[in-house]
Design a protein around this motif. Structure first.
Motif, PDB file in Angstrom:
ATOM      1  N   TYR A 385      40.536  39.849  47.863  1.00 33.70           N
ATOM      2  CA  TYR A 385      41.527  38.977  47.221  1.00 33.70           C
ATOM      3  C   TYR A 385      40.861  38.077  46.201  1.00 33.70           C
ATOM      4  O   TYR A 385      39.792  37.531  46.451  1.00 33.70           O
ATOM      5  N   GLY A 386      41.485  37.961  45.047  1.00 33.97           N
ATOM      6  CA  GLY A 386      40.942  37.135  43.982  1.00 33.97           C
ATOM      7  C   GLY A 386      39.761  37.813  43.316  1.00 33.97           C
ATOM      8  O   GLY A 386      38.978  37.182  42.617  1.00 33.97           O
ATOM      9  N   ASN A 387      39.582  39.107  43.566  1.00 33.31           N
ATOM     10  CA  ASN A 387      38.485  39.841  42.936  1.00 33.31           C
ATOM     11  C   ASN A 387      39.111  40.952  42.098  1.00 33.31           C
ATOM     12  O   ASN A 387      39.807  41.819  42.621  1.00 33.31           O
ATOM     13  N   SER A 388      38.869  40.930  40.766  1.00 38.89           N
ATOM     14  CA  SER A 388      39.552  41.895  39.887  1.00 38.89           C
ATOM     15  C   SER A 388      39.064  43.327  40.167  1.00 38.89           C
ATOM     16  O   SER A 388      39.811  44.283  40.049  1.00 38.89           O
ATOM     17  N   LYS A 389      37.774  43.457  40.562  1.00 44.26           N
ATOM     18  CA  LYS A 389      37.238  44.809  40.794  1.00 44.26           C
ATOM     19  C   LYS A 389      37.185  45.077  42.303  1.00 44.26           C
ATOM     20  O   LYS A 389      36.364  44.527  43.015  1.00 44.26           O
ATOM     21  N   ILE A 390      38.104  45.877  42.776  1.00 46.77           N
ATOM     22  CA  ILE A 390      38.150  46.175  44.215  1.00 46.77           C
ATOM     23  C   ILE A 390      36.977  47.102  44.561  1.00 46.77           C
ATOM     24  O   ILE A 390      36.792  48.134  43.909  1.00 46.77           O
TER      25      ILE A 390
END
Ligand SMILES: Cc1ncc(COP(=O)(O)O)c(C=O)c1O
Length: 448
Positions: A385-390
């Motif tokens: 969560y809150g991380n653009s690159k999963i």
């Protein structure tokens, strides 16, 4: 009734029966509580006689400076006299002495110079030589030198020895005394031997000091070990040490001294220092072999000086002095039914699925049957969560800095590890992962 000044309060310390810690109740064991002196130690006794002797010899004039190498307690004894009689004081202390002791002397208005412990007495950095230098460089200064000053043993002959004789109504058969300058044992021993030559005078030496070796061989050893008990033992033979009145020497380790001092506080309500523990440990060894008698053990100073040292569990643990329940963690392992792991190539979503399925909050990550990292709920939340690159695989986000312990590790080691990490990987002797233990696994072990 009142005393004219604090110096008159010194001496006449009480004798108190040791009950639970006396392993042989057929023989009475009495402790002489020297920490009841106003400055907190046996050394209060020698302060005034050392100074009065210097005054009589014309070595110390009004407003002069007293310079002394001291482990702290003699400093307090001298500082009290200096305060009452208007002298200045400079004390030279080895760096192993507790911070409390330094601050104590500063509180009396003294200057404190700290020198290294692990140097020989002849070394110019030693506390003996540094104090010589300070004394010689300052006019109107005087170094009483408790190590050579006859007023030191004389005081114990006149006061400590006499008190013990009178307080026990001459019934004393054994006295146990730790040896520092030797002033106490030499003075008390001489007095008691004069009263009754049959009284046994037992000296106590810490492991690492040279007195025991000297007593048995007539020579000081060439090598010394450092030890942690303060104010006691020596690496040279001071003039104040008179072995002719000593009947036996018992050697006691730091660990024995500290553990019994802690028990003395907990079981008898007497908070004493490490050299008191040393003397008590020796007294307990000697008393076991006796049939009858009355033993006095001298407790030189208070435990208040050592609250940050051997009365502190972390300090004791750091030096391996604590006898902790060292049960292995094996019994915790049996309680776990499954050892659930996730492959390093698995996706975070697969890891979450496993956690939900088995209702667990953390997972070891494995690769080729070896644990390569750990995964927790908080790591997953942070990376999903809150991380653009999963992340594609758990290998990208796992904690590689995990702790693993063998199944033979102790509970103490496990507790230490779980203070740092949420889980610890447990392996067999070959390093093959067997289980994972979490904080709650450990805590459940203590629940009733
Ligand atoms: C705490 C403590 N115990 C014992 C002693 C030993 O006494 P003595 O120097 O009379 O041998 C000292 C001496 O400095 C001390 O400070």
């Amino acid at each position: 009734m009142y005393y004219k000044n604090i110096l008159e309060v010194i001496g006449n310390t009480p004798l108190v029966k040791i009950n639970k810690l006396n392993p042989n109740p057929k023989v009475v064991m009495l402790a002489k509580l020297e920490f009841m002196n106003p400055g907190g130690s046996i050394k209060d006794r020698i302060g005034l006689p050392l100074i009065e002797r210097a005054e009589k010899m014309g070595r110390l004039k009004k407003g002069g400076t007293i310079v002394e190498p001291t482990s702290g307690n003699t400093g307090v004894g001298l500082a009290m006299v200096a305060a009452v009689r208007g002298y200045k004081t400079v004390f030279v202390m080895p760096d192993k002495m507790s911070e409390e002791k330094r601050n104590l002397l500063r509180a009396y208005g003294s200057k404190v110079v700290v020198t290294p412990t692990a140097v020989s007495p002849e070394d110019e950095r030693s506390y003996y030589r540094v104090s010589d230098k300070i004394a010689s460089e300052n006019s109107n200064s005087y170094k009483p030198d408790q190590y050579s000053n006859p007023a030191n043993p004389e005081t114990h002959y006149r006061t400590t020895g006499l008190e013990i004789w009178e307080q026990t109504e001459g019934k004393i058969t054994h006295v146990v005394i730790g040896m520092g300058t030797g002033g106490t044992i030499s003075g008390v021993g001489k007095y008691l031997k004069k009263k009754n030559p049959k009284i046994k005078i037992i000296g106590v030496d810490p492991v690492g000091s040279g007195y025991d070796h000297y007593y048995r061989t007539g020579k000081m050893p060439k090598l010394f070990k450092t030890y942690k008990v303060e104010g006691i033992g020596e690496d040279f033979l001071p003039e104040t040490m008179d072995f002719s009145v000593v009947d036996d020497v018992v050697v006691i380790s730091d660990k024995e001294s500290f553990l019994i001092a802690r028990q003395l506080a907990g079981k008898e309500g007497i908070l004493a220092g490490g050299s008191s523990g040393l003397a008590l440990a020796a007294a307990r060894k000697v008393i076991r072999k006796l049939k009858t008698g009355l033993m006095v053990v001298i407790l030189p100073d208070s435990g208040k000086n050592y609250l940050s040292k051997f009365y502190n569990d972390d300090w004791m643990r750091d030096f391996g002095f604590l006898d902790e329940k060292n049960e292995t963690i094996k019994k915790l392992l049996n309680k776990k039914l499954h050892f659930i792991t996730v492959q390093s190539a698995a996706t975070p979503a697969e890891a979450v699925k496993l956690m939900r399925q088995y209702q667990i909050s953390q997972l070891p990550v494995v690769e080729n049957k070896k644990v390569v990292g750990t995964l927790t709920e908080s790591i997953l939340i942070k990376s999903l969560y809150g991380n653009s690159k999963i992340p594609v695989s758990v290998a990208e986000i796992m904690d590689r800095d995990f702790i693993s312990l063998p199944e033979t590790a102790s509970e103490t080691q496990l507790a230490q590890a779980l203070k740092e990490k949420e889980m610890v990987i447990i392996t067999d002797k070959q390093g093959k992962p067997l289980d994972v233990l979490t904080r709650i696994d450990f805590l459940s072990n203590f629940s009733v």
